[in-house]
Each structure stands twice: as C-alpha cells, then as structure tokens.
Enzyme design. Sequence first.
Site, PDB file in Angstrom:
ATOM      1  N   ASN A   1       6.387   9.604   5.910  1.00 48.50           N
ATOM      2  CA  ASN A   1       5.633  10.512   6.768  1.00 48.50           C
ATOM      3  C   ASN A   1       6.149  10.404   8.194  1.00 48.50           C
ATOM      4  OD1 ASN A   1       3.997   8.339   8.172  1.00 48.50           O
ATOM      5  ND2 ASN A   1       3.345   8.011   6.050  1.00 48.50           N
TER       6      ASN A   1
ATOM      7  N   ASP B   1       0.351   7.609   0.210  1.00 45.16           N
ATOM      8  CA  ASP B   1      -0.662   7.621  -0.843  1.00 45.16           C
ATOM      9  C   ASP B   1      -0.031   7.604  -2.239  1.00 45.16           C
ATOM     10  OD1 ASP B   1      -2.830   7.747   0.943  1.00 45.16           O
ATOM     11  OD2 ASP B   1      -2.561   9.912   1.162  1.00 45.16           O
TER      12      ASP B   1
ATOM     13  N   LYS C   1      22.134   6.986  -7.108  1.00 47.91           N
ATOM     14  CA  LYS C   1      21.786   8.230  -6.423  1.00 47.91           C
ATOM     15  C   LYS C   1      21.610   9.378  -7.420  1.00 47.91           C
ATOM     16  CE  LYS C   1      23.572  11.586  -3.088  1.00 47.91           C
ATOM     17  NZ  LYS C   1      24.709  11.952  -2.217  1.00 47.91           N
TER      18      LYS C   1
ATOM     19  N   PHE D   1      -8.054   3.769  10.713  1.00 48.84           N
ATOM     20  CA  PHE D   1      -7.662   4.985  11.424  1.00 48.84           C
ATOM     21  C   PHE D   1      -7.650   6.131  10.426  1.00 48.84           C
ATOM     22  CE2 PHE D   1      -6.412   2.400  14.920  1.00 48.84           C
ATOM     23  CZ  PHE D   1      -6.167   3.242  16.008  1.00 48.84           C
TER      24      PHE D   1
ATOM     25  N   LYS E   1     -14.922   8.216   5.036  1.00 46.18           N
ATOM     26  CA  LYS E   1     -14.083   7.026   4.816  1.00 46.18           C
ATOM     27  C   LYS E   1     -14.778   5.763   5.307  1.00 46.18           C
ATOM     28  CE  LYS E   1      -9.639   9.434   5.013  1.00 46.18           C
ATOM     29  NZ  LYS E   1      -8.346   9.595   5.746  1.00 46.18           N
TER      30      LYS E   1
ATOM     31  N   LYS F   1     -15.099   3.175   2.186  1.00 48.94           N
ATOM     32  CA  LYS F   1     -14.151   2.057   2.230  1.00 48.94           C
ATOM     33  C   LYS F   1     -14.742   0.805   2.864  1.00 48.94           C
ATOM     34  CE  LYS F   1     -10.225   5.168   2.062  1.00 48.94           C
ATOM     35  NZ  LYS F   1      -8.824   5.436   2.426  1.00 48.94           N
TER      36      LYS F   1
END
Length: 404
Positions: A210, A279, A289, A323, A337, A341
């Site tokens: 990301n 995730d 490859k 976060f 969350k 969590k």
Amino acid sequence: MLNKKILLCVTGGIAVYKAVALVSKLSQAGADVKVMMTESAMEFVTPLTFQAMSRNDVYFDTFDEKDSRVIAHIDLADWADLVVVAPATANVIGKLANGIADDMVTTTLLATTAEVWIAPAMNVHMYENKAVIRNIDRLHQDGYRFIEPSEGFLACGYVGKGRLEEPEKIVELIMERFATPNERPLAGKKVVITAGPTRERIDPVRYVSNFSSGKMGYAMAEAAASLGATTILVSGPVGLDKPAGVTVIDVESAADMYAAVRAHYKDASIVIKSAAVADYRPKEIHTQKMKKKDGDSVIELERTTDILKSLGEMKTEQILVGFAAETEHAVDYGRGKLESKNLDYIIVNDVTDPDAGFGKDTNVVTLLSRKGMHQPFEAMPKKELAKVLLETIIKEESDRLHDR
C-alpha cells in the site's frame, strides 16, 4: 544537565573524533564528564585531548589507580548518573552482550548500576552481521538503550548505516533524559509502535502493498522517546531516517510484524499500531518470477492475521491504540473498530483530506476512546500532532500508567 555525572566510554574507531565534540558539548551544557578509553581508541585520539575537553582525568588502565583510597573502575561505576558508550564498536557490543570484562571499559560497564546508552559506529556490513544483530538484541533485552547510527558516507568508503549519531543529537537526547518528571511522563515505560506498510510477496520481484510512508508512526516513536519512554518501533519498508533513541525492528510482511510486536507486547505500557498492514497476501508465493502470458491472470489471496484484533484479544494491562485510515465515514468506522478490536483508543483520519493521507507531512485526525472521548485535531505537522496525541492519552491514563 547542571552537575549531572556522565561517564563516556570511548572505544576504537574513526568516529572517536566525534566523541571529542560530544565531551565538549556536554561540558558546555553543565555536565560533569569523565572519559574512559579502550586501548584501540587511544590509537585515534590521545587521552590528553579528552582531558583538556572534560577537565578531568582520563581512565584507560584497570591497574592504574589514580586514588589509592578507591578502586577506580568501581568508583567510576558508582559515580555515574549515566554511562554512554560512544562510539561503540562491534567488539565492545559483543563483549558486553556475553559478559566479558577484559579491560577497564568492559569491567566498568559490568559493574555499574547506572543506565547505559550505547551508540554504535561501524562498517555497514558489520552492523548488519547476524552476530552483531544478535548481540544488540540481547543487550536490548537486558535493558540497555541504543542510539541508532545514521546513514551516510562512512570512513571506509561505503555508503550505508553505521555512522555515529551526531554529538548535537546525542546531547539533545541526554538533556531529555534529565528533564524534570513532568517533561518525561513516560520515563520507565515501554512503548511499542508499528509504522509503514507491509509487503506480501507474489514472487521474487513482485509484492502486494500500500501507499503508507510510515511518517506518522515514526513521528509517534520520536515523540514517545522524547517523553522518556523506552521505545520499540516495528517498521515496514520505508525510506525514512531512524529516530534517534528508538530501537527499530525492520520487518517486511504482516507475519513478520505480528511476531515482532508479540515479542515485546507482554511488558509494554502502551502499544500504538499505526502501520498499514496488508489485509490479504497471495495464497501461493512463486519461487520464480511469474512470466506474463496472453489473457488475464488471477492471483488468489488469503487473509493475513488481524494484528490489532489479536492484540486486543490478548490484552491485559496494556493501553492499546489503533489507527484507522478511511476514505469515508471515518469516525463511524473508527468507533466500530474501537469496540470490535477491544481498543482503548483509535486515531481516525480521512485519507482523502488534502492535509492528511499517506506521504503527507501533515495530518488531520480525530481521537476516540472507549470512555467516550471524541477529540478532533486540526491539520498540523505529523511530528507536532504525534506529541499532542501522546500527551492527551498520557493525561487521560495517568492512573493506569502509574500502576503499569
């Protein structure tokens, strides 16, 4: 710093010249500095130089007792408010990690009950050697604090990590160490922070990741250290300088990050998970490859461990902070969350905000807590915001932190 007693242990390496500047700056700040040298350190700079800078005797021979009323290395070990090893070679790190005391420096280090800070300086390949890494890890577990070396051009001609941190920065860290308790509310506390992205390999040249830059997490780690915490930063692959006074553990995948955090979770006072963890990961990792072919290709993905949820499930007394980077309904998703969590706090932001998001030097966030706090913070530099966030949490959790 006035009249604080600093014992500087200087070991052999070209960075010894920086230790001279360090003594000068500490003395100017009001500290009483005494210097101890290894035999190899004296090959680079003479004891007379340090004597002139510190206006104190310089020690290098275990059997040279300058005062017959005391045993020198024991007296110095007891005298110090803080012991700093700078530069610290791979050799002295290895000796200390294995309890070897074969000269005045290592004998004194084993005898002192004062806090010991170690500032490594060596060739980049030596610093990355598995034996050196193992010795540093052992010393960290034994309670020693490390001042991470910086990256740059090394005397040996290489460019990489291994340069002794600049004297000005070391003095700044020592001044923070001796600040009043109100300025160092996390003194004696362990804070674990995650930062940056993770990479999930597809094959030897491709991965899933990301856009996280790690800037917010690194700012949180720097702020925690400045507030007195023993700070562990578990970092994914980023292009940022290591924060001074912070122990950095480099990881790549979500599994790596989870293992590193778990290793330090039990005795942590505060855990802040600011990393953007993947995730999903490829179900199959190709050893060679993948070659392109006609038509579309499908990569089957499987879930990675939800690190934050797992930490919430095993939480005992830790203050757990998450976060949440969202693109819509940030506060609503954050509240969900927070509950699902088992978090104490969550810091939410909308990454589509022009003053927030990945790679930016500023951020706009809202701090939510299980107790009902809803505190928005306007756009500000991430380094400034990190300290404000931590100070807010510390104020709210003063009783828990006192008992932890």
